[in-house]
Motif scaffolding. Structure first.
Motif, short mmCIF file in Angstrom:
data_model
loop_
_atom_site.label_atom_id
_atom_site.label_comp_id
_atom_site.label_asym_id
_atom_site.label_seq_id
_atom_site.Cartn_x
_atom_site.Cartn_y
_atom_site.Cartn_z
N LEU A 28 67.88 47.34 23.13
CA LEU A 28 68.71 46.25 22.63
C LEU A 28 70.16 46.69 22.78
CD1 LEU A 28 69.31 43.62 21.11
CD2 LEU A 28 69.04 44.89 19.00
N SER A 29 70.88 46.03 23.66
CA SER A 29 72.27 46.36 23.91
C SER A 29 73.15 45.29 23.29
CB SER A 29 72.51 46.42 25.42
OG SER A 29 73.86 46.69 25.68
N ILE A 30 74.17 45.73 22.57
CA ILE A 30 75.07 44.82 21.88
C ILE A 30 76.49 45.09 22.34
CG2 ILE A 30 76.00 44.12 19.66
CD1 ILE A 30 73.30 44.85 18.46
N PHE A 31 77.22 44.02 22.64
CA PHE A 31 78.62 44.12 23.00
C PHE A 31 79.38 43.13 22.14
CE2 PHE A 31 82.31 42.54 25.35
CZ PHE A 31 83.00 43.72 25.50
N ILE A 88 57.83 40.46 22.36
CA ILE A 88 58.52 41.74 22.30
C ILE A 88 58.60 42.15 20.84
CG2 ILE A 88 60.69 42.93 22.71
CD1 ILE A 88 61.20 40.94 24.99
N LYS A 89 58.02 43.32 20.54
CA LYS A 89 58.00 43.76 19.15
C LYS A 89 58.68 45.10 18.93
CE LYS A 89 54.07 41.04 17.89
NZ LYS A 89 52.83 40.94 17.20
N LYS A 90 58.71 45.97 19.93
CA LYS A 90 59.31 47.28 19.77
C LYS A 90 60.56 47.40 20.63
CE LYS A 90 55.29 49.98 18.55
NZ LYS A 90 54.54 51.20 18.85
N ILE A 91 61.68 47.68 19.97
CA ILE A 91 62.93 47.88 20.67
C ILE A 91 63.66 49.05 20.03
CG2 ILE A 91 63.21 45.47 21.38
CD1 ILE A 91 65.20 45.16 19.08
N TYR A 92 64.68 49.54 20.70
CA TYR A 92 65.57 50.50 20.08
C TYR A 92 67.01 50.06 20.35
CZ TYR A 92 66.10 52.77 24.66
OH TYR A 92 66.34 53.03 25.99
N LEU A 93 67.88 50.38 19.42
CA LEU A 93 69.26 49.92 19.46
C LEU A 93 70.11 50.87 20.29
CD1 LEU A 93 71.47 48.00 18.48
CD2 LEU A 93 71.77 49.50 16.53
#
Length: 98
Positions: A28-31, A88-93
């Motif tokens: 999970l990419s946040i900008f 989609i259940k597993k993500i990493y930040l």
């Protein structure tokens, strides 16, 4: 070629995260800019963006007079709904520069 400090930090964080994730979770990419926020879930194996959401989406953009934190909550909710539709259940930040 000289790489500036921001890019070095972003690459260093991403390298550490790839070691920890055992290729079963998506990133999970946040900008965030001064006016908008963007979030996307990326599959690093296939090198594709699976789900994305931003404050420029039609359903979020229509709401005016909201604070930044309320807009970011709406972006997160929108991203979560789209992710659950694609199972989609597993993500990493990936915090990137922040």
């Amino acid at each position: 070629m000289k790489i500036n400090q921001k890019i070095k930090k972003k690459l260093r964080v991403r390298k550490k995260l790839k070691k920890v994730s055992n290729n079963t979770r998506l990133r999970l990419s946040i900008f965030r800019s001064s006016k908008n926020i963007y979030a996307q879930i990326i599959d690093d194996k296939a090198k594709k963006t699976l789900v994305s959401s931003s404050s420029l989406d039609k359903d979020i953009k229509d709401t005016k007079n909201l604070k930044k934190i309320e807009i970011s909550k709406k972006v997160a909710e929108n991203l979560a709904v789209k992710a659950l539709e694609k199972k989609i259940k597993k993500i990493y930040l990936d915090r990137g520069l922040y």
